[in-house]
Design a protein around this motif. Structure first.
Motif, PDB file in Angstrom:
ATOM      1  N   PRO A 165     -42.320  12.081  71.929  1.00  0.00           N
ATOM      2  CA  PRO A 165     -43.617  11.483  71.594  1.00  0.00           C
ATOM      3  C   PRO A 165     -44.552  12.554  71.050  1.00  0.00           C
ATOM      4  CG  PRO A 165     -43.391  11.745  73.956  1.00  0.00           C
ATOM      5  CD  PRO A 165     -42.074  12.126  73.359  1.00  0.00           C
ATOM      6  N   ILE A 166     -45.459  12.126  70.188  1.00  0.00           N
ATOM      7  CA  ILE A 166     -46.436  13.062  69.623  1.00  0.00           C
ATOM      8  C   ILE A 166     -47.840  12.485  69.773  1.00  0.00           C
ATOM      9  CG2 ILE A 166     -44.770  14.072  68.011  1.00  0.00           C
ATOM     10  CD1 ILE A 166     -46.132  12.547  65.770  1.00  0.00           C
ATOM     11  N   PRO A 167     -48.871  13.323  69.700  1.00  0.00           N
ATOM     12  CA  PRO A 167     -50.236  12.814  69.850  1.00  0.00           C
ATOM     13  C   PRO A 167     -50.547  11.725  68.814  1.00  0.00           C
ATOM     14  CG  PRO A 167     -50.228  15.195  70.001  1.00  0.00           C
ATOM     15  CD  PRO A 167     -48.851  14.788  69.565  1.00  0.00           C
ATOM     16  N   PHE A 168     -51.255  10.715  69.278  1.00  0.00           N
ATOM     17  CA  PHE A 168     -51.600   9.595  68.410  1.00  0.00           C
ATOM     18  C   PHE A 168     -52.317  10.056  67.141  1.00  0.00           C
ATOM     19  CE2 PHE A 168     -54.672   6.376  67.008  1.00  0.00           C
ATOM     20  CZ  PHE A 168     -53.772   5.417  66.570  1.00  0.00           C
ATOM     21  N   LYS A 169     -53.204  11.039  67.243  1.00  0.00           N
ATOM     22  CA  LYS A 169     -53.952  11.466  66.054  1.00  0.00           C
ATOM     23  C   LYS A 169     -53.007  11.995  64.967  1.00  0.00           C
ATOM     24  CE  LYS A 169     -55.255  15.923  68.064  1.00  0.00           C
ATOM     25  NZ  LYS A 169     -56.387  16.673  68.615  1.00  0.00           N
ATOM     26  N   LYS A 170     -51.863  12.571  65.348  1.00  0.00           N
ATOM     27  CA  LYS A 170     -50.879  13.020  64.352  1.00  0.00           C
ATOM     28  C   LYS A 170     -50.140  11.837  63.745  1.00  0.00           C
ATOM     29  CE  LYS A 170     -50.158  17.692  66.011  1.00  0.00           C
ATOM     30  NZ  LYS A 170     -49.199  18.695  66.463  1.00  0.00           N
ATOM     31  N   LEU A 171     -49.817  10.841  64.578  1.00  0.00           N
ATOM     32  CA  LEU A 171     -49.193   9.619  64.050  1.00  0.00           C
ATOM     33  C   LEU A 171     -50.140   8.904  63.087  1.00  0.00           C
ATOM     34  CD1 LEU A 171     -47.532   8.156  67.266  1.00  0.00           C
ATOM     35  CD2 LEU A 171     -46.350   9.074  65.274  1.00  0.00           C
ATOM     36  N   LEU A 172     -51.425   8.863  63.444  1.00  0.00           N
ATOM     37  CA  LEU A 172     -52.419   8.221  62.589  1.00  0.00           C
ATOM     38  C   LEU A 172     -52.556   8.965  61.261  1.00  0.00           C
ATOM     39  CD1 LEU A 172     -54.573   6.068  62.115  1.00  0.00           C
ATOM     40  CD2 LEU A 172     -56.184   7.503  63.404  1.00  0.00           C
ATOM     41  N   ALA A 173     -52.573  10.288  61.292  1.00  0.00           N
ATOM     42  CA  ALA A 173     -52.669  11.076  60.053  1.00  0.00           C
ATOM     43  C   ALA A 173     -51.444  10.827  59.185  1.00  0.00           C
ATOM     44  CB  ALA A 173     -52.811  12.560  60.375  1.00  0.00           C
ATOM     45  N   ARG A 174     -50.276  10.822  59.781  1.00  0.00           N
ATOM     46  CA  ARG A 174     -49.036  10.566  59.032  1.00  0.00           C
ATOM     47  C   ARG A 174     -49.066   9.160  58.415  1.00  0.00           C
ATOM     48  NH1 ARG A 174     -43.584  10.941  62.355  1.00  0.00           N
ATOM     49  NH2 ARG A 174     -44.806  12.508  63.402  1.00  0.00           N
ATOM     50  N   PHE A 175     -49.507   8.180  59.184  1.00  0.00           N
ATOM     51  CA  PHE A 175     -49.620   6.800  58.708  1.00  0.00           C
ATOM     52  C   PHE A 175     -50.569   6.726  57.506  1.00  0.00           C
ATOM     53  CE2 PHE A 175     -52.154   2.900  58.804  1.00  0.00           C
ATOM     54  CZ  PHE A 175     -51.175   1.941  58.613  1.00  0.00           C
ATOM     55  N   LEU A 176     -51.756   7.327  57.637  1.00  0.00           N
ATOM     56  CA  LEU A 176     -52.733   7.286  56.538  1.00  0.00           C
ATOM     57  C   LEU A 176     -52.215   8.008  55.299  1.00  0.00           C
ATOM     58  CD1 LEU A 176     -56.124   7.731  58.374  1.00  0.00           C
ATOM     59  CD2 LEU A 176     -55.354   5.765  57.055  1.00  0.00           C
ATOM     60  N   ASN A 177     -51.558   9.130  55.473  1.00  0.00           N
ATOM     61  CA  ASN A 177     -51.004   9.856  54.332  1.00  0.00           C
ATOM     62  C   ASN A 177     -49.967   9.011  53.604  1.00  0.00           C
ATOM     63  OD1 ASN A 177     -52.644  12.046  54.794  1.00  0.00           O
ATOM     64  ND2 ASN A 177     -51.096  13.222  55.889  1.00  0.00           N
ATOM     65  N   ARG A 178     -49.141   8.272  54.343  1.00  0.00           N
ATOM     66  CA  ARG A 178     -48.152   7.370  53.707  1.00  0.00           C
ATOM     67  C   ARG A 178     -48.855   6.260  52.955  1.00  0.00           C
ATOM     68  NH1 ARG A 178     -45.123   7.352  58.461  1.00  0.00           N
ATOM     69  NH2 ARG A 178     -45.995   5.333  59.024  1.00  0.00           N
ATOM     70  N   LYS A 179     -49.839   5.640  53.580  1.00  0.00           N
ATOM     71  CA  LYS A 179     -50.527   4.486  52.970  1.00  0.00           C
ATOM     72  C   LYS A 179     -51.364   4.893  51.758  1.00  0.00           C
ATOM     73  CE  LYS A 179     -48.910   1.331  55.523  1.00  0.00           C
ATOM     74  NZ  LYS A 179     -48.010   0.327  54.982  1.00  0.00           N
ATOM     75  N   GLU A 180     -51.904   6.093  51.784  1.00  0.00           N
ATOM     76  CA  GLU A 180     -52.765   6.535  50.693  1.00  0.00           C
ATOM     77  C   GLU A 180     -52.021   7.442  49.721  1.00  0.00           C
ATOM     78  OE1 GLU A 180     -56.114   8.189  52.775  1.00  0.00           O
ATOM     79  OE2 GLU A 180     -56.911   6.208  53.243  1.00  0.00           O
ATOM     80  N   GLY A 181     -50.698   7.570  49.912  1.00  0.00           N
ATOM     81  CA  GLY A 181     -49.889   8.350  48.979  1.00  0.00           C
ATOM     82  C   GLY A 181     -50.110   9.841  49.021  1.00  0.00           C
TER      83      GLY A 181
END
Length: 183
Positions: A165-181
């Motif tokens: 598991p990793i900190p949620f803020k890192k998952l959120l950053a990864r998610f946003l980077n994917r969605k925003e290219g």
């Protein structure tokens, strides 16, 4: 019977407040990459009724709180669950303090799990929050976090990736980077 932000249980006659399950807004500070400064990300949080209901077993029909028709054509009847309701009273606090908490990524790239309330260190037993992130450019708050379910489990959910598991803020950053290219 639901009356506003309450559930009046027709079987027990007890009244339960559903205010803890209302949608709300929160903010997380994330770093989009290692070199960037932390930046705020507003998140709109929705809570599914699966956070205070469970599948009907042998309860009387008047106990049914919701009926859901699935794509397969099956119908699921859901009844109020006092255990989920009780744990769910802390959902706003849990979500607001999620940034540094470790979460698992599920099979779908936008589904995550958070483990709470383990009876012993390293125990897989406990309350699991299953939530999904969505990105909707046309919304005033594009990042949406939907808590799909909370439930007590003796083990980890199926589909949890075999990564730590990793900190949620890192998952959120990864998610946003994917969605925003911005990979």
């Amino acid at each position: 019977m639901s009356t506003g932000v309450y559930w009046d249980d027709p079987v027990t006659g007890l009244r339960y407040s559903l205010e803890a399950f209302d949608h709300f807004e929160t903010c997380f500070w994330i770093k989009r990459d290692k070199a960037s400064e932390p930046q705020p990300v507003d998140v709109f949080v929705r809570v599914s009724n699966h956070c205070y209901t469970r599948k009907r077993k042998d309860e009387p029909s008047e106990a049914i709180m919701d009926t859901q028709r699935h794509r397969s054509g099956t119908v699921e009847e859901r009844v109020f669950c006092p255990d989920r309701w009780q744990f769910g009273q802390g959902l706003p606090t849990i979500i607001n303090s999620l940034a540094d908490k470790r979460c698992w990524e599920g099979d779908a790239l936008e589904v995550f799990y958070r483990h709470e309330g383990a009876p012993a260190p390293q125990s897989p037993e406990g309350w699991y929050l299953c939530f999904r992130l969505d990105y909707r450019r046309n919304k005033s708050i594009p990042v949406q976090l939907t808590i799909r379910s909370i439930h007590w489990r003796p083990n980890q959910p199926q589909g949890v990736r075999r990564h730590p598991p990793i900190p949620f803020k890192k998952l959120l950053a990864r998610f946003l980077n994917r969605k925003e290219g911005k990979q």
